[in-house]
Design a protein around this motif. Structure first.
Motif, mmCIF file in Angstrom:
data_model
loop_
_atom_site.group_PDB
_atom_site.id
_atom_site.type_symbol
_atom_site.label_atom_id
_atom_site.label_comp_id
_atom_site.label_asym_id
_atom_site.label_seq_id
_atom_site.Cartn_x
_atom_site.Cartn_y
_atom_site.Cartn_z
ATOM 1 N N THR A 154 0.747 -1.642 0.005
ATOM 2 C CA THR A 154 0.430 -0.049 0.010
ATOM 3 C C THR A 154 0.856 1.287 -0.316
ATOM 4 N N GLY A 155 2.053 1.282 0.714
ATOM 5 C CA GLY A 155 2.842 1.770 0.696
ATOM 6 C C GLY A 155 2.116 2.748 1.555
ATOM 7 N N GLY A 156 1.969 2.734 2.448
ATOM 8 C CA GLY A 156 1.673 3.544 3.768
ATOM 9 C C GLY A 156 0.012 4.056 3.765
ATOM 10 N N GLY A 157 -0.498 3.545 1.929
ATOM 11 C CA GLY A 157 -2.272 4.698 2.128
ATOM 12 C C GLY A 157 -3.076 3.930 1.379
ATOM 13 N N PRO A 158 -4.149 4.342 1.077
ATOM 14 C CA PRO A 158 -4.033 5.421 0.100
ATOM 15 C C PRO A 158 -4.318 6.295 1.545
ATOM 16 N N GLY A 159 -2.970 7.319 1.560
ATOM 17 C CA GLY A 159 -2.780 8.836 2.165
ATOM 18 C C GLY A 159 -1.989 8.450 2.983
ATOM 19 N N ASN A 160 -2.212 8.053 4.681
ATOM 20 C CA ASN A 160 -1.602 7.668 5.870
ATOM 21 C C ASN A 160 -2.545 6.243 6.089
ATOM 22 N N ALA A 161 -3.409 5.745 5.996
ATOM 23 C CA ALA A 161 -4.810 4.666 5.976
ATOM 24 C C ALA A 161 -3.326 3.902 6.934
ATOM 25 N N SER A 162 -3.073 3.349 6.237
ATOM 26 C CA SER A 162 -1.907 1.891 6.697
ATOM 27 C C SER A 162 -0.182 2.437 7.118
ATOM 28 N N ASN A 163 -0.313 3.364 7.100
ATOM 29 C CA ASN A 163 1.690 3.620 7.820
ATOM 30 C C ASN A 163 1.737 3.113 8.785
ATOM 31 N N VAL A 164 2.871 2.290 8.576
ATOM 32 C CA VAL A 164 3.093 1.796 10.144
ATOM 33 C C VAL A 164 4.596 2.621 10.647
ATOM 34 N N ILE A 165 4.706 2.623 11.743
ATOM 35 C CA ILE A 165 6.021 2.955 12.657
ATOM 36 C C ILE A 165 7.288 3.168 11.134
ATOM 37 N N ASN A 166 8.122 2.100 10.640
ATOM 38 C CA ASN A 166 8.989 1.896 9.653
ATOM 39 C C ASN A 166 8.371 2.663 8.317
ATOM 40 N N THR A 167 7.324 2.657 7.888
ATOM 41 C CA THR A 167 6.884 3.577 7.160
ATOM 42 C C THR A 167 6.630 5.418 7.327
ATOM 43 N N MET A 168 6.395 5.516 8.420
ATOM 44 C CA MET A 168 6.590 6.934 9.143
ATOM 45 C C MET A 168 8.166 7.173 8.585
ATOM 46 N N VAL A 169 8.818 6.578 9.292
ATOM 47 C CA VAL A 169 10.400 6.756 8.822
ATOM 48 C C VAL A 169 11.121 6.640 8.119
ATOM 49 N N TYR A 170 10.880 5.726 7.155
ATOM 50 C CA TYR A 170 10.848 6.064 5.861
ATOM 51 C C TYR A 170 10.130 7.565 5.129
ATOM 52 N N LYS A 171 9.391 7.304 5.426
ATOM 53 C CA LYS A 171 8.542 9.656 4.912
ATOM 54 C C LYS A 171 9.694 10.136 5.438
ATOM 55 N N SER A 172 10.028 10.237 6.516
ATOM 56 C CA SER A 172 10.544 11.426 7.512
ATOM 57 C C SER A 172 12.024 11.736 6.606
ATOM 58 N N PHE A 173 12.953 10.246 5.811
ATOM 59 C CA PHE A 173 14.038 10.204 5.630
ATOM 60 C C PHE A 173 13.850 11.050 4.036
ATOM 61 N N SER A 174 12.847 10.988 3.307
ATOM 62 C CA SER A 174 11.931 10.838 2.287
ATOM 63 C C SER A 174 12.008 13.252 1.982
ATOM 64 N N GLN A 175 11.689 13.365 3.733
ATOM 65 C CA GLN A 175 11.519 14.958 3.595
ATOM 66 C C GLN A 175 12.937 15.363 3.537
ATOM 67 N N GLY A 176 14.055 14.795 4.170
ATOM 68 C CA GLY A 176 15.512 15.526 4.351
ATOM 69 C C GLY A 176 15.568 15.077 5.844
ATOM 70 N N ARG A 177 14.123 15.152 6.896
ATOM 71 C CA ARG A 177 14.412 14.931 8.593
ATOM 72 C C ARG A 177 15.057 13.870 7.958
ATOM 73 N N ASN A 178 16.673 13.693 8.772
ATOM 74 C CA ASN A 178 16.833 12.509 9.021
ATOM 75 C C ASN A 178 17.011 12.244 10.312
ATOM 76 N N TYR A 230 2.108 15.725 -1.183
ATOM 77 C CA TYR A 230 1.066 16.175 -1.306
ATOM 78 C C TYR A 230 0.706 15.037 -1.970
ATOM 79 N N PRO A 231 1.416 14.263 -2.918
ATOM 80 C CA PRO A 231 0.736 13.177 -3.651
ATOM 81 C C PRO A 231 -0.424 12.469 -2.302
ATOM 82 N N ALA A 232 0.549 12.279 -1.151
ATOM 83 C CA ALA A 232 -0.172 10.897 -0.370
ATOM 84 C C ALA A 232 -1.815 12.050 0.042
ATOM 85 N N TYR A 233 -1.460 13.659 -0.100
ATOM 86 C CA TYR A 233 -1.973 13.914 1.583
ATOM 87 C C TYR A 233 -3.779 14.051 0.040
#
Lengths: 289, 462
Positions: free
Chosen positions: A234-258, B424-427
């Motif tokens: 699911t990629g943690g989606g749709p939206g944030n619906a299936s986010n787990v702690i590690n997908t959240m970690v991954y998303k923080s990395f992709s936002q550059g907030r290592n 943004y796409p996830a939002y």
């Protein structure tokens, strides 16, 4: 004597160096980085105290991730251990197809999680997927669901895939334990008039309890650390619906907030440590009792 | 005594093996680190290339360059160029294909952070430090003085391509436009006209729905595809530069992008009205192309780059597809969103001369004719005569000619750092799944922008 000591340490040195560089150092630096503003280029300018942790708890997506991780861990632990125990008892019976069944049950364990996720994405498709098509063909339309997009059931669908993939491992561990139980014990119980359930309750279960504990601990850790199957399904989606702690970690990395991402992984490490310690203590106490 | 000798010999073997392992690690690191002092062997190809260009009679020296690229960026045009490049320049591009979107971007960031850089990078134009690849001036070779620039309109593309006034990016591929792609045959069969107001648009959607077809196809499984309507509506934003500067200096917020919000609201409306495909959350970009080409769907909000894929997969239907503007502002200001082409960067390192030679070759009119002769897209290099523009691209180009096109977004003015404003796409997936309102999307973007600015100690966000 001194020479002997020197010899021992010199033999240990290469392995110890590798362990230090590739395991200890990254772990220690991870602790440190969790308190910095480390960015995407792995550079930091200052220590930020507990800001990264506060930021994680202030994020509305975090509560979903923690809740989902909890649901996933509980559901998969219960199902993997419960189903594993039942199936192990089944494949412990001598049948012509026993060897085939054991191999078939273990087969999903060796499959790539990405391949499994891709297959289940197709199976779970709401209109073209095998599952809904099957339900429709047997006139069970009311059970048809949007398995991977309905936010109320999505975590259970993912848990099902995880259970399908990893139950084979718990089966093998249980099976190994069941086969170490001396036949004399069950035969003696039979002669004494114990029923099949009584044999399981008073002989088999107490003897395989250490393996039950091992399976619970392995499943708990696997559940809390889950990433691949969720991300691929699911990629943690749709939206944030299936986010787990590690997908959240991954998303923080992709936002550059290592820094924030390492703080989240540190938090996960602490959760695992605490939960596993408590469970282990409780289960061992039960084991001794 | 003999035992001790054996032990010593064993110790020596273990030590030697350990050293070998460490040396191997070190060696591989050096190989993948072009910024390290060039060794004799790595410096040689650049010199050879220079001498090859100096003398035409000399045989062309062969050289292999490493490149990173999202896998979908490698299509017919580039494949044709790669064959030609080997013959004419002796350069072979060893392209490592990466996953699409954020996943591929993260891989690129990691490769740069660990100094495992390619010789040529295919990435987004106007790279900034906030993109996570380091400072552009430290990583990439400036292109301002390169010969290919003579055929490139700097003034038109400066906002889209330059990084703080310097061009590091060379255009790769054609530009595209965010529009509504539609199936002309479906429109004709139902006697429908291109809508000029939103009222007409909804009436048209109702007619298509009644005919048993999907009015607007959404491919929300591939979340990035949901951005197109808001990128089209956002192109009509007044005072775009000012609003952008204000947002990144904490004088405004993401909610000030009111035109962009129209596109987000459109997504919500089209779902609420039931004018989308039944399984829109599970359907993909690939499903959308099929539905549109087959006429199962009437419209698909997408950029014109989809036509390259449709041309390849459904060549017989390509002329049935056209494009128009979603009339967000009825008869008022409606604009198509222009996407600049992707970009290629010469990465500083031991093979930068050869990489630059490839860029100059690629951007030449002769090579661009080869590229656009095999692939769609609107060229940015002047003087290209051989193009394969489809009917939908020609419709979009006509909009641009009429002045009905604008950039999908601008970078903040020079000196103002830009920050990522969340996923943004996830939002947008949350919007179509009913978990967020358009207003909440912009609030979430603002929250993430502030978080990222604070993480960088931006004094404006104290």
């Amino acid at each position: 004597m001194l020479k002997r000591q020197y010899y021992r340490y010199s033999m240990l040195a290469p392995g110890f160096c590798i362990f230090l560089v590739f395991f200890v150092w990254p772990a220690v630096s991870n602790f440190f980085y969790a308190f910095t503003n480390l960015d995407a280029t792995f550079k930091y300018t200052r220590l930020v105290g507990f800001d990264n942790f506060i930021s994680i708890f202030e994020d509305s997506g975090s509560s979903i991730a923690f809740k989902n991780t909890f649901i996933f861990t509980v559901v998969t632990t219960i199902s993997k251990v419960g189903l594993g125990f039942l199936l192990a008892n089944f494949v412990n019976i001598k049948l012509r197809s026993t060897n085939f069944l054991r191999s078939a049950l273990f087969f999903p364990v060796i499959l790539s999680p990405i391949a499994v996720a891709l297959a289940f994405t197709a199976i779970f498709h709401p209109s073209r997927g095998f599952l809904n098509v099957l339900l429709q063909s047997v006139h069970l339309d009311f059970l048809m669901q949007h398995w991977l997009t309905n936010r109320h059931i999505i975590m259970y669908s993912i848990s099902f895939v995880e259970t399908w993939k990893w139950t084979g491992l718990t089966v093998i561990l249980f099976l190994a334990a069941l086969q170490t139980i001396p036949k004399e014990l069950t035969e003696a119980a039979k002669i004494d008039g114990a029923t099949s359930w009584e044999q399981k309750r008073h002989i088999i279960f107490p003897l395989i309890l250490p393996v039950v504990n091992t399976n619970i601990i392995i499943s708990l850790i696997g559940g809390l650390k889950v990433f691949d199957i969720v991300y691929a399904l699911t990629g943690g989606g749709p939206g944030n619906a299936s986010n787990v702690i590690n997908t959240m970690v991954y998303k923080s990395f992709s936002q550059g907030r290592n820094g924030e991402a390492t703080a989240a992984s540190l938090l996960l490490f602490v959760f695992i440590l605490v939960l596993v310690s408590i469970t282990n203590k409780y289960l061992n106490k039960d084991n001794r009792g | 005594m003999r035992g001790l000798f054996k032990k010593r010999r064993l110790l020596m073997v273990v030590t030697a093996l350990s050293m070998l392992v460490l040396a191997a690690c070190g060696n591989s690191n050096n190989n993948s680190n072009p910024s390290a002092s060039p060794s004799e062997s790595s410096a040689a190809p650049a010199t050879e290339t220079a001498s090859a260009s100096a003398s035409e009679s000399a045989p062309i020296e062969k050289i292999t360059l490493k490149a990173l690229m999202h896998s979908s960026w490698l299509k017919g045009g580039m494949e044709a160029v790669l064959k030609d490049a080997v013959e004419k320049t002796g350069i072979t591009l060893e392209i490592e294909k990466l996953p699409e979107g954020t996943d591929g971007d993260n891989l690129i960031k990691t490769r740069f952070a660990t100094n495992d850089k390619p010789d040529l990078l295919f990435f987004y134009p106007a790279v900034k430090e906030s993109d996570g690849l380091g400072k552009p001036e430290e990583q990439f070779v400036p292109q301002d003085d390169q010969p290919w620039m003579a055929n490139f309109n700097k003034d038109v593309w400066i906002d889209a391509f330059a990084s703080s006034g310097t061009f590091y990016a060379a255009p790769y591929g054609g530009s595209s436009m965010a529009v509504m792609i539609y199936n002309k045959k479906v429109f004709e069969s139902l006697n429908l006209q291109i809508p000029t107001t939103m009222e007409e648009f909804w009436a048209l959607s109702e007619a298509v729905s009644k005919a048993g077809k999907v009015p607007v196809y959404l491919s929300a499984k591939d979340a990035w595809t949901l951005q197109i309507p808001s990128l089209q509506s956002g192109a009509a934003q007044d005072n775009l530069q000012e609003i952008t500067d204000n947002a990144y200096t904490n004088k405004g917020t993401m909610s000030d992008f009111t035109a962009k919000r129209q596109g987000i609201t459109f997504l919500k409306d089209v779902v609420d009205k039931g004018y989308v495909n039944k399984d829109f959350l599970s359907d993909t970009y690939d499903n959308a192309q099929k539905a549109l080409a087959n006429g199962d769907a009437a419209m698909y909000p997408m950029a014109t780059w989809v036509m390259t894929d449709i041309s390849t997969k459904f060549p017989d239907q390509v002329n049935d597809i056209g494009s128009f503007l979603i009339p967000f502002n009825d008869t008022g200001k409606n604009m198509a969103g222009i996407f600049p082409p992707s970009a290629m960067y010469v990465v500083k390192g031991s093979k930068q001369e050869a990489a630059q030679k490839f860029v100059n070759y690629f951007e030449s009119i002769e090579t661009q004719n080869i590229y656009f002769g095999s692939e769609g897209g609107i060229p940015t290099i002047k003087g290209i005569t051989n193009t394969q523009l489809t009917s939908a691209e020609l419709d979009a180009q006509k909009l641009a000619d009429e002045g009905k096109a604008g950039p999908v977004g601008v970078s903040p003015s020079s000196g103002i750092p830009q920050y990522v404003a969340g996923d943004y796409p996830a939002y947008l997936q949350d919007v179509v799944a009913g978990a967020k309102t358009p207003e909440q999307v912009q609030e979430a973007e603002q929250k993430e922008l502030v978080k990222n600015a604070k993480a960088k100690d931006d004094p404006n966000f104290k």
